[in-house]
Design a protein around this motif. Structure first.
Motif, PDB file in Angstrom:
ATOM      1  N   THR A 188     -25.098  39.082 -17.763  1.00 18.47           N
ATOM      2  CA  THR A 188     -25.963  39.238 -16.585  1.00 18.47           C
ATOM      3  C   THR A 188     -27.174  40.106 -16.929  1.00 18.47           C
ATOM      4  OG1 THR A 188     -23.985  39.180 -15.221  1.00 18.47           O
ATOM      5  CG2 THR A 188     -26.017  39.914 -14.152  1.00 18.47           C
ATOM      6  N   ARG A 189     -26.874  41.209 -17.589  1.00 20.35           N
ATOM      7  CA  ARG A 189     -27.953  42.125 -17.942  1.00 20.35           C
ATOM      8  C   ARG A 189     -28.987  41.410 -18.824  1.00 20.35           C
ATOM      9  NH1 ARG A 189     -29.013  45.387 -22.334  1.00 20.35           N
ATOM     10  NH2 ARG A 189     -30.265  47.253 -21.900  1.00 20.35           N
ATOM     11  N   GLY A 190     -28.488  40.733 -19.841  1.00 16.57           N
ATOM     12  CA  GLY A 190     -29.388  40.038 -20.761  1.00 16.57           C
ATOM     13  C   GLY A 190     -30.232  38.997 -20.040  1.00 16.57           C
ATOM     14  N   GLY A 191     -29.580  38.187 -19.222  1.00 18.26           N
ATOM     15  CA  GLY A 191     -30.283  37.143 -18.488  1.00 18.26           C
ATOM     16  C   GLY A 191     -31.313  37.718 -17.533  1.00 18.26           C
ATOM     17  N   LEU A 214     -28.791  34.501 -13.898  1.00 16.94           N
ATOM     18  CA  LEU A 214     -27.357  34.254 -14.031  1.00 16.94           C
ATOM     19  C   LEU A 214     -27.040  33.031 -14.892  1.00 16.94           C
ATOM     20  CD1 LEU A 214     -25.897  35.132 -10.531  1.00 16.94           C
ATOM     21  CD2 LEU A 214     -25.681  36.377 -12.680  1.00 16.94           C
ATOM     22  N   LEU A 215     -28.089  32.360 -15.372  1.00 19.01           N
ATOM     23  CA  LEU A 215     -27.827  31.145 -16.154  1.00 19.01           C
ATOM     24  C   LEU A 215     -26.894  31.362 -17.342  1.00 19.01           C
ATOM     25  CD1 LEU A 215     -31.202  29.243 -16.051  1.00 19.01           C
ATOM     26  CD2 LEU A 215     -29.010  28.548 -15.094  1.00 19.01           C
ATOM     27  N   PRO A 216     -27.083  32.419 -18.142  1.00 20.12           N
ATOM     28  CA  PRO A 216     -26.152  32.613 -19.260  1.00 20.12           C
ATOM     29  C   PRO A 216     -24.719  32.810 -18.775  1.00 20.12           C
ATOM     30  CG  PRO A 216     -28.022  34.128 -19.412  1.00 20.12           C
ATOM     31  CD  PRO A 216     -28.146  33.435 -18.105  1.00 20.12           C
ATOM     32  N   VAL A 217     -24.565  33.473 -17.633  1.00 22.64           N
ATOM     33  CA  VAL A 217     -23.225  33.692 -17.093  1.00 22.64           C
ATOM     34  C   VAL A 217     -22.588  32.350 -16.747  1.00 22.64           C
ATOM     35  CG1 VAL A 217     -21.893  34.766 -15.251  1.00 22.64           C
ATOM     36  CG2 VAL A 217     -23.863  35.937 -16.209  1.00 22.64           C
ATOM     37  N   VAL A 218     -23.392  31.480 -16.123  1.00 26.48           N
ATOM     38  CA  VAL A 218     -22.847  30.182 -15.726  1.00 26.48           C
ATOM     39  C   VAL A 218     -22.426  29.388 -16.956  1.00 26.48           C
ATOM     40  CG1 VAL A 218     -23.375  28.024 -14.571  1.00 26.48           C
ATOM     41  CG2 VAL A 218     -24.230  30.169 -13.634  1.00 26.48           C
ATOM     42  N   ALA A 219     -23.237  29.431 -17.999  1.00 23.83           N
ATOM     43  CA  ALA A 219     -22.896  28.704 -19.216  1.00 23.83           C
ATOM     44  C   ALA A 219     -21.599  29.234 -19.815  1.00 23.83           C
ATOM     45  CB  ALA A 219     -24.025  28.822 -20.230  1.00 23.83           C
ATOM     46  N   PHE A 220     -21.451  30.547 -19.725  1.00 20.94           N
ATOM     47  CA  PHE A 220     -20.248  31.186 -20.268  1.00 20.94           C
ATOM     48  C   PHE A 220     -19.016  30.837 -19.431  1.00 20.94           C
ATOM     49  CE2 PHE A 220     -17.539  35.007 -19.651  1.00 20.94           C
ATOM     50  CZ  PHE A 220     -16.973  35.092 -20.892  1.00 20.94           C
ATOM     51  N   LEU A 221     -19.254  30.662 -18.132  1.00 22.84           N
ATOM     52  CA  LEU A 221     -18.122  30.486 -17.222  1.00 22.84           C
ATOM     53  C   LEU A 221     -17.330  29.211 -17.484  1.00 22.84           C
ATOM     54  CD1 LEU A 221     -19.192  31.697 -13.701  1.00 22.84           C
ATOM     55  CD2 LEU A 221     -17.439  32.594 -15.222  1.00 22.84           C
ATOM     56  N   GLY A 222     -17.958  28.169 -17.963  1.00 25.65           N
ATOM     57  CA  GLY A 222     -17.239  26.911 -18.182  1.00 25.65           C
ATOM     58  C   GLY A 222     -16.021  27.094 -19.060  1.00 25.65           C
ATOM     59  N   PRO A 223     -16.233  27.375 -20.340  1.00 20.01           N
ATOM     60  CA  PRO A 223     -15.077  27.594 -21.208  1.00 20.01           C
ATOM     61  C   PRO A 223     -14.237  28.785 -20.772  1.00 20.01           C
ATOM     62  CG  PRO A 223     -17.160  27.974 -22.381  1.00 20.01           C
ATOM     63  CD  PRO A 223     -17.501  27.391 -21.063  1.00 20.01           C
ATOM     64  N   ALA A 224     -14.883  29.832 -20.253  1.00 18.60           N
ATOM     65  CA  ALA A 224     -14.119  31.015 -19.829  1.00 18.60           C
ATOM     66  C   ALA A 224     -13.163  30.643 -18.712  1.00 18.60           C
ATOM     67  CB  ALA A 224     -15.068  32.120 -19.381  1.00 18.60           C
ATOM     68  N   LEU A 225     -13.656  29.844 -17.777  1.00 17.77           N
ATOM     69  CA  LEU A 225     -12.811  29.431 -16.662  1.00 17.77           C
ATOM     70  C   LEU A 225     -11.614  28.632 -17.153  1.00 17.77           C
ATOM     71  CD1 LEU A 225     -14.836  28.227 -13.596  1.00 17.77           C
ATOM     72  CD2 LEU A 225     -12.636  29.392 -13.612  1.00 17.77           C
ATOM     73  N   ALA A 226     -11.894  27.679 -18.035  1.00 14.71           N
ATOM     74  CA  ALA A 226     -10.804  26.863 -18.561  1.00 14.71           C
ATOM     75  C   ALA A 226      -9.775  27.759 -19.238  1.00 14.71           C
ATOM     76  CB  ALA A 226     -11.337  25.832 -19.541  1.00 14.71           C
ATOM     77  N   ALA A 227     -10.255  28.753 -19.987  1.00 17.77           N
ATOM     78  CA  ALA A 227      -9.339  29.662 -20.671  1.00 17.77           C
ATOM     79  C   ALA A 227      -8.571  30.494 -19.647  1.00 17.77           C
ATOM     80  CB  ALA A 227     -10.110  30.576 -21.619  1.00 17.77           C
ATOM     81  N   LEU A 228      -9.281  30.944 -18.625  1.00 19.19           N
ATOM     82  CA  LEU A 228      -8.651  31.809 -17.621  1.00 19.19           C
ATOM     83  C   LEU A 228      -7.545  31.078 -16.870  1.00 19.19           C
ATOM     84  CD1 LEU A 228     -11.457  33.890 -15.890  1.00 19.19           C
ATOM     85  CD2 LEU A 228      -9.351  34.725 -16.913  1.00 19.19           C
ATOM     86  N   ILE A 229      -7.871  29.891 -16.358  1.00 21.85           N
ATOM     87  CA  ILE A 229      -6.885  29.268 -15.484  1.00 21.85           C
ATOM     88  C   ILE A 229      -5.822  28.494 -16.244  1.00 21.85           C
ATOM     89  CG2 ILE A 229      -8.529  29.121 -13.587  1.00 21.85           C
ATOM     90  CD1 ILE A 229      -8.906  26.276 -14.117  1.00 21.85           C
ATOM     91  N   SER A 230      -6.029  28.250 -17.557  1.00 21.38           N
ATOM     92  CA  SER A 230      -4.950  27.594 -18.286  1.00 21.38           C
ATOM     93  C   SER A 230      -4.003  28.636 -18.856  1.00 21.38           C
ATOM     94  CB  SER A 230      -5.502  26.718 -19.403  1.00 21.38           C
ATOM     95  OG  SER A 230      -6.134  27.526 -20.351  1.00 21.38           O
ATOM     96  N   GLY A 231      -4.271  29.880 -18.587  1.00 21.87           N
ATOM     97  CA  GLY A 231      -3.290  30.886 -18.922  1.00 21.87           C
ATOM     98  C   GLY A 231      -3.566  31.598 -20.226  1.00 21.87           C
ATOM     99  N   SER A 232      -3.407  32.896 -20.197  1.00 21.31           N
ATOM    100  CA  SER A 232      -3.582  33.677 -21.406  1.00 21.31           C
ATOM    101  C   SER A 232      -2.207  34.003 -21.959  1.00 21.31           C
ATOM    102  CB  SER A 232      -4.324  34.970 -21.079  1.00 21.31           C
ATOM    103  OG  SER A 232      -3.919  35.994 -21.958  1.00 21.31           O
ATOM    104  N   PHE A 233      -1.946  33.557 -23.174  1.00 19.17           N
ATOM    105  CA  PHE A 233      -0.635  33.796 -23.784  1.00 19.17           C
ATOM    106  C   PHE A 233      -0.323  35.285 -23.843  1.00 19.17           C
ATOM    107  CE2 PHE A 233       1.713  34.700 -27.779  1.00 19.17           C
ATOM    108  CZ  PHE A 233       2.933  34.182 -27.383  1.00 19.17           C
ATOM    109  N   VAL A 234      -1.340  36.067 -24.247  1.00 20.58           N
ATOM    110  CA  VAL A 234      -1.097  37.493 -24.455  1.00 20.58           C
ATOM    111  C   VAL A 234      -0.746  38.178 -23.138  1.00 20.58           C
ATOM    112  CG1 VAL A 234      -2.137  39.642 -25.197  1.00 20.58           C
ATOM    113  CG2 VAL A 234      -2.590  37.554 -26.465  1.00 20.58           C
ATOM    114  N   VAL A 235      -1.593  37.977 -22.132  1.00 17.12           N
ATOM    115  CA  VAL A 235      -1.350  38.664 -20.860  1.00 17.12           C
ATOM    116  C   VAL A 235      -0.056  38.167 -20.222  1.00 17.12           C
ATOM    117  CG1 VAL A 235      -2.238  38.971 -18.528  1.00 17.12           C
ATOM    118  CG2 VAL A 235      -3.765  39.193 -20.477  1.00 17.12           C
ATOM    119  N   GLU A 236       0.191  36.876 -20.326  1.00 11.07           N
ATOM    120  CA  GLU A 236       1.419  36.349 -19.731  1.00 11.07           C
ATOM    121  C   GLU A 236       2.657  36.879 -20.442  1.00 11.07           C
ATOM    122  OE1 GLU A 236       1.244  32.112 -19.459  1.00 11.07           O
ATOM    123  OE2 GLU A 236      -0.455  32.144 -18.082  1.00 11.07           O
ATOM    124  N   THR A 237       2.547  37.133 -21.735  1.00  9.59           N
ATOM    125  CA  THR A 237       3.685  37.683 -22.460  1.00  9.59           C
ATOM    126  C   THR A 237       3.885  39.159 -22.144  1.00  9.59           C
ATOM    127  OG1 THR A 237       3.348  36.108 -24.228  1.00  9.59           O
ATOM    128  CG2 THR A 237       4.695  37.999 -24.741  1.00  9.59           C
TER     129      THR A 237
END
Lengths: 306, 566
Positions: free
Chosen positions: A191-194, A227-250
């Motif tokens: 956000t800051r960078g953008g 916010l454009l860089p944030v939005v670009a980041f959110l795609g893969p980040a979202l997929a990673a977030l909602i498909s579950g983090s192995f580390v946090v879930e463990t």
């Protein structure tokens, strides 16, 4: 726009097919099988089990059968969880990961965007340095350090939360924080960078020259572009977030998809490996598509192109 | 996903355009809400009222269970994790004894007698034993269940355990198809006659194993029949068991709940109202869950934590012998290792005392023999010692004085810190005592199993836990036909002794033959025993009726929870 979505949709089919072939080949290439264990079972019994699960057929036939079932939406039985189907397991664990992901996202955006905004607006002041150092730390501090740390402080010392499980609403707090802070740190920096880039644009100078109040400049003119860089980041980040983090879930013993994703590979639970990989791939593709659409909405300089 | 994001943007814009007074109201509302949430957390789960405290009040036992069970079908599963749950909801002919694992405790069988030198057994089943749906548990149910275990199409992994029944092997391998020829008969509803292939004084011990447990025939038939794997009958809504508890809920990676069964024949003895099994598969989380008052007992404890608890919290640290041996397999098909003098030299130069005291630190016993000294009257030969002097001599005799010209061997182990530490210690001991160098190689679990089975190793770490309390379960894996041998070692004399021990009429004779066999094993040393296992875990002192058990089995019906000082 619909043409764009349609073409993107067509593109996903070969992509998913290639992923399926690769995953299938790699999981079968790994030594050991779903039924190999320390106590050797007589070859006769192994043979029976392979027959029962259709693992005795030649590999291409097995793959063909898998794809046939897949097209009907059937991901097959899990070899590790006797008597459960992969559909059932994914269906049961995905909502958990989704919920955890949503809470984490809320924290990441709710914290990251305001902090990033402040830092950009008050550039090179304490309001910039302190939160940005914090964000840097958040990025550097992996979740497997942050998680146990939060559990230690808020669980064992203060006694507010359980350190494991997913039973009560309060159980959501620590894992969501662990993941949310991590992603929030990225969001803040992006956000800051953008924002900095946008705030240095000519049209912002024009607005300032016209005497528009500073917060109007930030919220009305700069934010959307910043916010454009944030939005670009959110795609893969979202997929990673909602498909579950192995580390946090463990760490917090959350019954989400992330643990199945990793454990399936250790267990040589072939169908489960295929199911989770394809599910994640689909999710990733859909998320990226949504992000592409959002970016065009936010950035008039972009056009839908196939 | 995208909705939340758009909503967020809207919120920010909205906030910006809001009048400042509205802004203030909004802020105080948010602040108040957060305060409320905090207060709720603080009141709801303060240190005074943890799940374990509520559990003690309500007789609800909260146990960590290591991992998610593969399943709850006693004829399909093979592990300890599964056994911990299944033994609460299904009862066999013979139960775990509450205090002494060497004794049989009546289960569904009320009386029993053996004839013909322990070859023919008669079990009298109690008439008030009930399935959870109210049906009586009959001798026919056991016949059906054992038939199911031996039905080849089911592919039960423990089917070989039942080969001790007359004609069972022939039936399982499809040589006969008429199950009535197999050595199990229901003489009437409550009398079961079992005919074994030979005299077996330890048969009652074997019966404690879950592969002999009964299943409810109508339920099995309703869900796909006798040969159906992975059928839905193990779901809580379908499960019919006959144990002191019944399956109430089973949520994957979350919890398995079993509650007291009202129809159990000995329900008056059962004091616990409920047991919850949490499949916590992370040792650190398990430990902190215990310290945080979420579970009454952990399933294990990593060895590096033991000194801390021994010093500071001995009241919650529990240590009990575990009937098994940690050892190194030697691949005797490899040059150098095919020489028994080399194998002996390697065995004699390991300082086992040092390993258990400094490396494993969990109260394990140094293994000076192979079979643990825990099998009651069985007196295992213990011919190993720490004798670097003799080891050097043997190595020199074999042609490698001072380790000169000795090839570089490799120790294989599955990736785990504890195994690495032991391997490093032994590496150093061999270097110091024999002047030989070995390297270490770790592999992921299933890769390691495969490498070992292919005999693609020099030295490999392994361990074995007894299936039931008789030394034969530790020794028969070294016969030449056993798939678990995996050393390339074979001895006709050893095979013969084990074969005779399987058929011996008295326990004395049985033990005598096993002792002879074990002597051969220790002379030949295709395996180097290192230590005998211990189980270590943390347990709430308010759990009562908990006794050291050899095989990590718990007679749940005798457990209860009690306030301290009560």
């Amino acid at each position: 726009m619909f043409r764009f979505i349609f073409i993107r949709f067509l593109q996903t089919i070969p992509v998913l097919f290639i992923i399926a072939v690769l995953t299938f080949a790699m999981s079968r290439a790994a030594p050991g099988g779903p039924f190999s264990q320390e106590r050797r079972v007589s070859p006769v019994i192994i043979e029976r089990m392979n027959e029962y699960y259709g693992l005795a057929d030649p590999l291409p036939v097995q793959f063909g059968n898998y794809i046939k079932n897949l097209l009907r939406g059937d991901l097959g039985p899990s070899y590790r969880h006797e008597g459960r189907t992969v559909n059932e397991i994914v269906g049961g664990s995905f909502p958990v990961s989704l919920e955890l992901g949503m809470w984490s996202l809320l924290i990441a955006l709710g914290l990251g965007i305001p902090v990033g905004l402040l830092a950009a607006v008050y550039r090179n002041t304490l309001l910039d340095y302190v939160p940005m150092s914090g964000a840097m730390m958040g990025i550097c501090l992996p979740t497997f350090v942050m998680g146990p740390l939060l559990a230690l402080v808020f669980g064992l010392w203060i006694g507010w939360f359980n350190v494991s499980g997913w039973h009560t609403p309060a159980d959501r707090v620590l894992p969501s924080l662990t993941l949310g802070l991590y992603f929030g740190a990225y969001v803040a920096r992006l956000t800051r960078g953008g924002m900095l880039e946008v705030l240095s644009q000519d049209y912002i100078r024009t607005a300032r020259a016209k005497g528009v109040p500073e917060f109007m400049i930030v919220y009305k003119h700069a934010l959307k572009g910043g916010l454009l860089p944030v939005v670009a980041f959110l795609g893969p980040a979202l997929a990673a977030l909602i498909s579950g983090s192995f580390v946090v879930e463990t760490i917090f013993q959350i019954p989400g998809l992330g643990r199945h994703f990793v454990n399936a590979a250790f267990n040589r639970d072939y169908t489960m490996v295929m199911g989770t990989v394809l599910f994640y791939a689909t999710l990733l593709i859909v998320m990226n598509m949504i992000v592409d659409i959002l970016q065009v909405l936010l950035n008039p300089r972009l056009k839908y192109e196939s | 996903m995208s909705l939340a994001f758009v909503g967020e943007l809207g919120l920010i814009r909205g906030m910006a355009e809001a009048k400042s007074s509205r802004d203030r109201r909004f802020r105080s509302a948010v602040f108040g809400f957060l305060l409320g949430v905090l207060a709720w957390f603080a009141s709801g789960c303060g240190p005074g009222d943890r799940p374990v405290d509520a559990g003690v009040r309500d007789q609800v036992l909260l146990l960590a269970n290591g991992a998610e069970p593969r399943g709850l079908d006693p004829h399909i599963v093979t592990g300890v994790t599964e056994n911990r749950v299944i033994s609460a909801i299904i009862e066999g002919l013979i139960n775990y004894h509450p205090t002494d694992d060497r004794l049989p405790e009546p289960g569904v069988a009320e009386h029993w007698e053996s004839q013909d030198n322990h070859r023919v057994w008669l079990f009298e089943l109690r008439e008030d034993a009930r399935w959870t749906n109210g049906d009586p548990v009959t001798a026919h149910d056991f016949v059906y269940s054992w038939k199911r275990m031996l039905t080849p199409e089911l592919g039960a992994e423990y089917a070989e355990m039942l080969y001790i029944l007359e004609k069972a092997q022939a039936f399982h391998q499809g040589e006969i198809t008429d199950f009535s020829q197999v050595g199990v008969k229901a003489l009437d509803d409550h009398t079961l006659e079992v005919t074994l292939v030979g005299p077996t004084p330890y048969f009652l011990q074997m019966l404690k194993h879950y592969s002999w447990y009964p299943v409810h025939p109508p339920t099995i038939e309703r869900f796909g029949g006798i040969a159906a794997r992975g059928a839905e009958w193990t779901r809580p809504e379908n499960y019919v068991g006959n144990g002191p508890f019944r399956l109430e809920a089973w949520e994957i990676n979350r919890v398995i709940r079993v509650v007291k069964s009202d129809v159990y024949w000995d329900a008056d003895t059962v004091r616990l109202r409920e047991i919850r099994f949490y499949p916590i598969d992370n040792a650190a989380t398990e430990e902190s869950s215990f310290l945080n008052g979420q579970i009454h007992a952990t399933s294990g404890l990593s060895s590096d934590k033991v000194p801390h608890y021994r010093r500071n919290r001995p009241d919650i640290l529990y240590s009990e012998p575990y009937l098994g041996t940690y050892y190194y397999r030697l691949n005797v098909t490899r040059p150098v290792l095919d020489d028994v003098r080399v194998r002996r030299a390697l065995a004699l130069s390991i300082d086992r005392e040092l390993i258990v005291e400094r490396v494993t630190q969990g109260g394990q016993q140094p293994a000076w023999g192979y079979t643990p000294v825990m099998f009651g009257d069985y007196d295992p030969p213990q011919t190993l010692s720490h004798d670097p002097e003799a080891a050097r001599r043997l190595l020199a005799e074999a042609g490698y004085p001072g380790g000169e010209g000795f090839p570089r061997l490799e120790i294989l182990f599955n990736t785990l810190e504890d195994h690495r530490k032991i391997a490093e210690a032994i590496q150093e001991m061999w270097r110091g005592a024999l002047g030989i160098r070995v390297s270490l190689r770790n592999q992921e679990w299933k890769v390691y199993l495969e490498t070992q089975a292919r005999l693609d190793y020099d030295i490999s770490r392994a361990g074995w836990i007894a299936d039931y309390v008789d030394p034969i379960t530790m020794l028969d894996l070294w016969t030449s036909t056993s798939g678990n041998n995996q050393t390339g070692w074979a001895s006709d004399e050893f095979d013969e002794l084990i074969q005779r021990a399987r058929r011996s009429a008295t326990q004395k004779e049985h033990y005598g033959l096993l002792r002879q066999a074990e002597k051969i094993l220790l002379d030949e040393l295709p395996v180097i025993p290192i230590y005998w296992y211990t189980q270590l875990y943390l347990i709430d002192p308010r759990v009562r009726g908990w006794h050291p058990k050899l095989l990590n089995n718990r007679p749940y019906k005798y457990l209860w929870l009690e306030q301290e000082g009560a």
